[in-house]
Design an enzyme around this catalytic site. Structure first.
Site, PDB file in Angstrom:
ATOM      1  N   ASP A   1     -18.925  79.885  63.893  1.00 50.21           N
ATOM      2  CA  ASP A   1     -17.538  80.191  64.274  1.00 50.21           C
ATOM      3  C   ASP A   1     -16.713  78.915  64.373  1.00 50.21           C
ATOM      4  OD1 ASP A   1     -15.424  82.054  65.043  1.00 50.21           O
ATOM      5  OD2 ASP A   1     -15.519  81.042  66.971  1.00 50.21           O
TER       6      ASP A   1
ATOM      7  N   ARG B   1     -10.270  79.156  58.766  1.00 53.21           N
ATOM      8  CA  ARG B   1      -9.306  80.272  58.746  1.00 53.21           C
ATOM      9  C   ARG B   1      -7.936  79.801  59.188  1.00 53.21           C
ATOM     10  NH1 ARG B   1     -11.422  83.914  62.814  1.00 53.21           N
ATOM     11  NH2 ARG B   1      -9.652  85.228  62.373  1.00 53.21           N
TER      12      ARG B   1
ATOM     13  N   SER C   1     -15.434  86.765  64.887  1.00 51.70           N
ATOM     14  CA  SER C   1     -15.231  85.470  65.532  1.00 51.70           C
ATOM     15  C   SER C   1     -15.320  85.618  67.060  1.00 51.70           C
ATOM     16  CB  SER C   1     -13.860  84.926  65.113  1.00 51.70           C
ATOM     17  OG  SER C   1     -13.443  83.889  65.962  1.00 51.70           O
TER      18      SER C   1
ATOM     19  N   LYS D   1     -18.849  84.642  69.584  1.00 51.15           N
ATOM     20  CA  LYS D   1     -18.738  83.684  70.701  1.00 51.15           C
ATOM     21  C   LYS D   1     -19.144  84.336  72.014  1.00 51.15           C
ATOM     22  CE  LYS D   1     -14.352  82.288  70.115  1.00 51.15           C
ATOM     23  NZ  LYS D   1     -14.017  82.472  68.719  1.00 51.15           N
TER      24      LYS D   1
ATOM     25  N   HIS E   1     -11.380  87.421  76.961  1.00 52.90           N
ATOM     26  CA  HIS E   1     -10.932  86.737  75.737  1.00 52.90           C
ATOM     27  C   HIS E   1      -9.667  87.406  75.244  1.00 52.90           C
ATOM     28  CE1 HIS E   1     -12.037  83.875  72.529  1.00 52.90           C
ATOM     29  NE2 HIS E   1     -11.309  84.676  71.766  1.00 52.90           N
TER      30      HIS E   1
HETATM   31  N1  URA Z   1      -9.752  84.456  68.962  1.00 50.80           N
HETATM   32  C1  URA Z   1     -10.910  84.119  68.343  1.00 50.80           C
HETATM   33  O1  URA Z   1     -11.831  83.632  68.972  1.00 50.80           O
HETATM   34  N2  URA Z   1     -11.017  84.321  67.038  1.00 50.80           N
HETATM   35  C2  URA Z   1     -10.032  84.868  66.306  1.00 50.80           C
HETATM   36  O2  URA Z   1     -10.219  85.040  65.119  1.00 50.80           O
HETATM   37  C3  URA Z   1      -8.827  85.215  66.945  1.00 50.80           C
HETATM   38  C4  URA Z   1      -8.711  84.999  68.288  1.00 50.80           C
END
Ligand code: URA
Length: 445
Positions: free
Chosen positions: A166, A173, A188, A192, A87
């Site tokens: 999320d 956001r 966040s 995930k 990620h």
């Molecule tokens: N990636 C995410 O999943 N969440 C964030 O807040 C920033 C980047």
């Protein structure tokens, strides 16, 4: 709205005043917001209070767990093999997941990936994938498992049953200027990732003008926070700090970025995207225990690209997720038809070298062209794009193009002008070459 046993205003006020919330208060707020019992304006206020007051360690754990348990937590143990994901904390032109996931899958590691949409000035994997005609990122968990089992990867977004908190907070956001917060980003991302049923996670923490963390110090803090949450949950986590002082690759914009990722999978991609594929991929292979050394990992990754297996994997996954085009075909008409024609050109005002770029301004130029959102309900234009003729360290003569950009034919003129002005301000041209920063800045294992 249903009645609540507490007053959300008290929670917002106490966070605003820098007090520490209890785990129970956070859990209630997240659960009630997720089921629609707390309106967006109160959730926005709490996000802004967190933005300014931060979260203690216990609050961060509570927020991450509440978001994680707002939906199903996948158990993929019935699917053989180690599952590893990657990620990125978000950048401009960052399309690495699109080629990295199939590359690693082609090397024998399962990659279950839950991604996000564009956030602020940064692009999102889901918006990019959805520019592929027919591609669905909203699979049921059963479909997600099936695609993962059959192809070695599956690329989806948060759903009503997978990290729904999320899904909602992320979109909120995006449009309330509450993205650049270490605890909000950490909760966040990790909610995930912990929902995915993975064994290991490679994080690409971006640093620089196009990242949410502009300084190395802030990025290191974010990386350490992410790694600590992952470790606490018993996962293998490695965080790379990588450069985001200029966009990755040459293209910014959803369909254009898919095209550029496909070029990486054909072995024809730009050096920065290819290098991140190699380095992050090697770490994913190491974590999964499928290589004997770093050199072995690099050679497996190279083979996955040269043999065409990585591209074939992406095609198999895309076809199962509804794609109506053949991503392996370099003559596929979609590849040529998916960008707006009639691009505008930004010319260099002086001769010299590109010494710096404000990647965030490039990202916002993309938003002006409607490649990203300004309001939750905005639909994005997959065909809007920016092509960077010149990047940091490259020479240019006055009157030569710095970049090209295009939006829809009916895009209001003021948006085109906003994009032009942002792009023009983004380029700093000087008399001497300044080398670009190294791509890989640090690793936290
Ligand atoms: N990636 C995410 O999943 N969440 C964030 O807040 C920033 C980047």
């Amino acid at each position: 709205m249903s009645s609540l046993s507490y007053n959300p205003v008290d929670i917002i006020r106490r966070k605003r005043d820098g007090k520490v919330l209890s785990g129970e208060e956070i859990a209630h707020f997240v659960a009630d917001y997720s089921r629609g019992a707390i309106p967006d304006y109160q959730a926005s206020a709490l996000l802004m209070a967190i933005f300014f007051s931060g979260l203690s360690e216990s609050e961060l754990v509570a927020l991450t767990e509440s978001m994680l348990h707002s939906g199903e937590v996948l158990d993929l143990s019935e699917i053989p093999g180690i599952k590893v994901d990657k990620h990125s904390t978000g950048g401009v032109g960052d399309k690495v997941s699109l080629h990295l996931a199939p590359t690693v899958a082609a090397c024998g590691v399962r990659v279950p990936m839950i991604s996000g949409r564009g956030l602020g000035h940064s692009g999102g994997t889901l918006d990019k994938l959805e520019s592929i005609p027919g591609f669905s990122t909203g699979l049921s968990t059963e479909e997600f498992r099936t695609v993962l089992r059959r192809t070695g990867l599956s690329l989806i977004g948060q759903t009503e049953t997978l990290v729904p908190a999320d899904k909602l907070l992320y979109a909120l956001r995006d449009v309330t200027a509450t993205v650049e917060s270490i605890p909000l980003i950490a909760a966040s991302i990790m909610s995930k990732k912990l929902a995915e049923g993975i064994d290991g996670l490679v994080l690409d923490v971006k640093v620089g003008s196009g990242a949410f963390m502009k300084t190395r110090e802030a990025a290191t803090k974010l990386a350490a926070t992410l790694v600590a949450i992952g470790r606490r949950a018993g996962k293998h986590v490695t965080a790379f700090l990588t450069d985001m002082d200029q966009p990755l690759g040459r293209y910014v914009g959803n369909a254009a970025e898919v095209n550029e990722s496909l070029a990486v999978l054909r072995g024809e991609g730009p050096a920065d995207l290819t290098e991140l594929n190699r380095v992050l991929g090697a770490e994913m292979l190491r974590m999964a225990g499928v290589c004997s050394s770093e050199a072995d990992a690099f050679s497996r990754i190279e083979h996955a690209i040269i043999s065409g297996e990585a591209l074939a994997r992406l095609q198999r996954c895309a076809a199962m997720q509804g794609a109506l085009v053949d991503l392996r075909d370099p003559n596929e008409p979609w590849l040529f038809d998916n960008l707006h024609t009639g691009a505008q050109t930004l010319l260099a005002p002086a001769s010299g070298y590109v010494q710096r770029m404000d990647a965030e301004a490039v990202g916002f130029a993309g938003v002006a062209l409607r490649a990203g959102r300004e309001r939750k309900e905005d639909t994005i234009d997959p065909a809007a794009y920016i092509y960077l003729d010149r990047k940091v360290g490259e020479a240019v003569t006055a009157g030569q193009p710095l970049c090209h950009f295009a939006g829809a034919a009916d895009l209001p003129k003021d948006r085109i002008e906003r994009a032009r002005s942002l792009l023009s301000d983004a380029y700093v041209i000087g008399p001497s070459p300044t080398p670009a920063r190294p791509l890989i800045l640090d690793v936290l294992r």
